[in-house]
Design an enzyme around this catalytic site. Structure first.
Site, PDB file in Angstrom:
ATOM      1  N   HIS A  12       0.812  -1.229   0.000  1.00 52.62           N
ATOM      2  CA  HIS A  12       0.000   0.000   0.000  1.00 52.62           C
ATOM      3  C   HIS A  12       0.849   1.285   0.000  1.00 52.62           C
ATOM      4  O   HIS A  12       0.461   2.297   0.563  1.00 52.62           O
ATOM      5  CB  HIS A  12      -1.021  -0.020   1.154  1.00 52.62           C
ATOM      6  CG  HIS A  12      -0.445  -0.016   2.543  1.00 52.62           C
ATOM      7  ND1 HIS A  12      -1.041  -0.662   3.598  1.00 52.62           N
ATOM      8  CD2 HIS A  12       0.642   0.577   3.072  1.00 52.62           C
ATOM      9  CE1 HIS A  12      -0.338  -0.465   4.701  1.00 52.62           C
ATOM     10  NE2 HIS A  12       0.691   0.280   4.408  1.00 52.62           N
ATOM     11  N   HIS A  59      -1.211   5.726   9.249  1.00 53.04           N
ATOM     12  CA  HIS A  59       0.148   6.271   9.351  1.00 53.04           C
ATOM     13  C   HIS A  59       0.119   7.683   9.938  1.00 53.04           C
ATOM     14  O   HIS A  59       0.899   8.541   9.536  1.00 53.04           O
ATOM     15  CB  HIS A  59       0.806   6.313   7.976  1.00 53.04           C
ATOM     16  CG  HIS A  59       0.835   5.002   7.245  1.00 53.04           C
ATOM     17  ND1 HIS A  59      -0.291   4.438   6.694  1.00 53.04           N
ATOM     18  CD2 HIS A  59       1.834   4.143   6.984  1.00 53.04           C
ATOM     19  CE1 HIS A  59       0.042   3.281   6.113  1.00 53.04           C
ATOM     20  NE2 HIS A  59       1.318   3.084   6.286  1.00 53.04           N
ATOM     21  N   HIS A 194      10.457  -3.820   3.646  1.00 51.49           N
ATOM     22  CA  HIS A 194      10.947  -2.454   3.419  1.00 51.49           C
ATOM     23  C   HIS A 194      11.358  -1.810   4.727  1.00 51.49           C
ATOM     24  O   HIS A 194      10.901  -2.194   5.791  1.00 51.49           O
ATOM     25  CB  HIS A 194       9.971  -1.579   2.636  1.00 51.49           C
ATOM     26  CG  HIS A 194       8.634  -1.280   3.279  1.00 51.49           C
ATOM     27  ND1 HIS A 194       7.741  -2.244   3.665  1.00 51.49           N
ATOM     28  CD2 HIS A 194       8.034  -0.102   3.567  1.00 51.49           C
ATOM     29  CE1 HIS A 194       6.643  -1.680   4.150  1.00 51.49           C
ATOM     30  NE2 HIS A 194       6.796  -0.367   4.122  1.00 51.49           N
ATOM     31  N   GLU A 241       4.690  -5.160   8.510  1.00 51.61           N
ATOM     32  CA  GLU A 241       3.288  -5.027   8.060  1.00 51.61           C
ATOM     33  C   GLU A 241       2.743  -6.312   7.446  1.00 51.61           C
ATOM     34  O   GLU A 241       1.527  -6.499   7.373  1.00 51.61           O
ATOM     35  CB  GLU A 241       3.175  -3.902   7.015  1.00 51.61           C
ATOM     36  CG  GLU A 241       3.374  -2.517   7.585  1.00 51.61           C
ATOM     37  CD  GLU A 241       3.443  -1.447   6.493  1.00 51.61           C
ATOM     38  OE1 GLU A 241       3.460  -0.271   6.852  1.00 51.61           O
ATOM     39  OE2 GLU A 241       3.488  -1.785   5.288  1.00 51.61           O
TER      40      GLU A 241
END
Lengths: 282, 121
Positions: A12, A59, A194, A241
């Site tokens: 995402h 976030h 990441h 995540e």
């Protein structure tokens, strides 16, 4: 009764939202990524699900660190997107299904998942990017009602991977016990490997991501042998995540087939993955 | 997940746990305010005054002045909140990735592309 017809795991990253907005789907940088979504687009077009349960993390748009629920679910008729401060253009509001939300909440709480209930909830790129990815056109998104399910993967301690898998199983039960004729999909988003912060920023891990994708269908418990701290080392702090994909996977049960999979490095700083499962039982 | 106290640090990696969340609370709260355009304008008009209003420490104010992302992270900033701050300086996630890694933006992008071409990226 409501039927969980399938699930998708997807990254995402905000840059994807910009790429869709700027019409870069066939751009050489983006094509290897977006090509992986063609089977998903075709499947969504064929199945036309009524409701999407979208598992993501906020976030810093709706939730601040003052109050950080581990799991939070929307129970609103409409969900607004808004300015996140760094330039992604807000999308139109998304239509909710509050009656279904309340059924899921009731089912989860009685299944011992004490979830935070939200009658107002701004949804950020963690939610909007997967929506744009599944249904690139506004008129497509208008056909799908949504139930956002937000997971804390921002401030430690995060929920364990095991807890995520079990939450998924509880969501599967909740959907199956809803007395409405609805086709439902569940989306697990975020990841894959990441790292945004620290001197090791830009870290990815193809080998681990590939194994994760390989095992997700038949052996999702494979991920449970790693703590979230160990995962942060292996796939980067933001790569953790991927535990949200286990919520999607847990909801689907064991009678599924994998229809497509794609993996591509890089999208911005991220190794991006997508996988599509169909429920064989419905 | 057990407490992170006593865990072996992960080289070059931040783990945003309770102690860091406490240390960076004011800084992250300021960054959270940047979701609103009027607050971004107020910051741009008087950066240090805005930092003071939110109760940032001298070290945090200095790191804001220097646009030093690693220092801000070490002072309790969370990357998602800091992105709202650095966005105002025209720095996106790849710019600040390069800054933290201590390499140029081109080198940072090349490193990611290279990871896409190897089996063990």
């Amino acid at each position: 009764m409501a039927r969980l017809i399938g699930g998708v795991g997807s990254s995402h990253v905000p840059a994807i939202g910009n790429a869709i907005e700027q019409g870069l789907i066939s751009d050489p940088y983006w094509a290897p990524f977006f090509d992986g979504y063609k089977p998903v687009w075709n499947w969504m077009e064929e199945k036309k699900p009524d409701v999407a349960i979208l598992v993501y993390n906020d976030h810093g748009l709706n939730f601040f660190l003052d109050t950080m629920p581990t799991f939070a679910i929307g129970a609103a008729a409409e969900y607004q997107n808004a300015d996140e401060g760094w330039g992604l253009k807000p999308l139109d509001p998304f239509q909710g299904d509050p009656e279904f939300s309340w059924h899921i909440i009731d089912s989860l709480i009685h299944d011992e998942f004490d979830i935070t209930m939200c009658q107002e909830m701004l949804v950020d790129h963690g939610f909007t990017v997967p929506m744009s990815l599944m249904w690139p056109k506004q008129e497509q998104r208008d056909q799908v009602k949504v139930i956002p399910l937000c997971v804390n993967v921002v401030q430690y301690p995060f929920p364990t991977a095991r807890r995520c898998l079990k939450l998924g199983e509880a969501i599967g039960k909740a959907v199956a016990s809803y007395d409405k004729d609805l086709d439902v999909v569940i989306l697990g988003t975020g990841g894959l490997s990441h790292q945004l912060d620290g001197e090791r920023a830009g870290h990815t891990n193809r080998e681990f991501d590939t194994e994760f994708l390989e095992k997700l269908k038949d052996e999702p418990e494979w991920l449970l042998k790693y703590s979230n701290y160990e995962l942060a080392e292996i796939v980067g702090p933001q790569g953790v995540e991927m535990i949200m994909w286990l919520i999607m996977r847990g909801a689907l049960g064991d009678n599924i087939r994998e229809l497509s999979r794609n993996y591509h490095i890089p999208i911005s700083n991220t190794a991006a993955g997508v996988i599509l499962f169909e429920n064989e039982a419905v | 997940m057990k407490s992170l106290a006593g865990k072996k640090p992960i080289p070059g990696t931040m783990v945003f746990e309770g102690r860091m969340a406490m240390k960076g609370y004011a800084l992250n709260k300021m960054c959270f305010s940047f979701n609103k355009a009027e607050n971004r304008d107020a910051f741009k008009a008087d950066e240090d005054g805005y930092c003071t209003k939110y109760g940032l420490t001298d070290e945090q104010r200095d790191a804001v002045k220097k646009r030093n992302v690693l220092a801000l992270l070490n002072l309790g900033g969370n990357i998602y909140y800091l992105a709202k701050l650095t966005g105002m300086f025209g720095l996106n996630m790849q710019d600040i990735g390069a800054q933290q890694a201590g390499i140029s933006l081109e080198e940072f992008k090349a490193k990611l592309l290279a990871a896409g071409e190897t089996k063990n990226g």
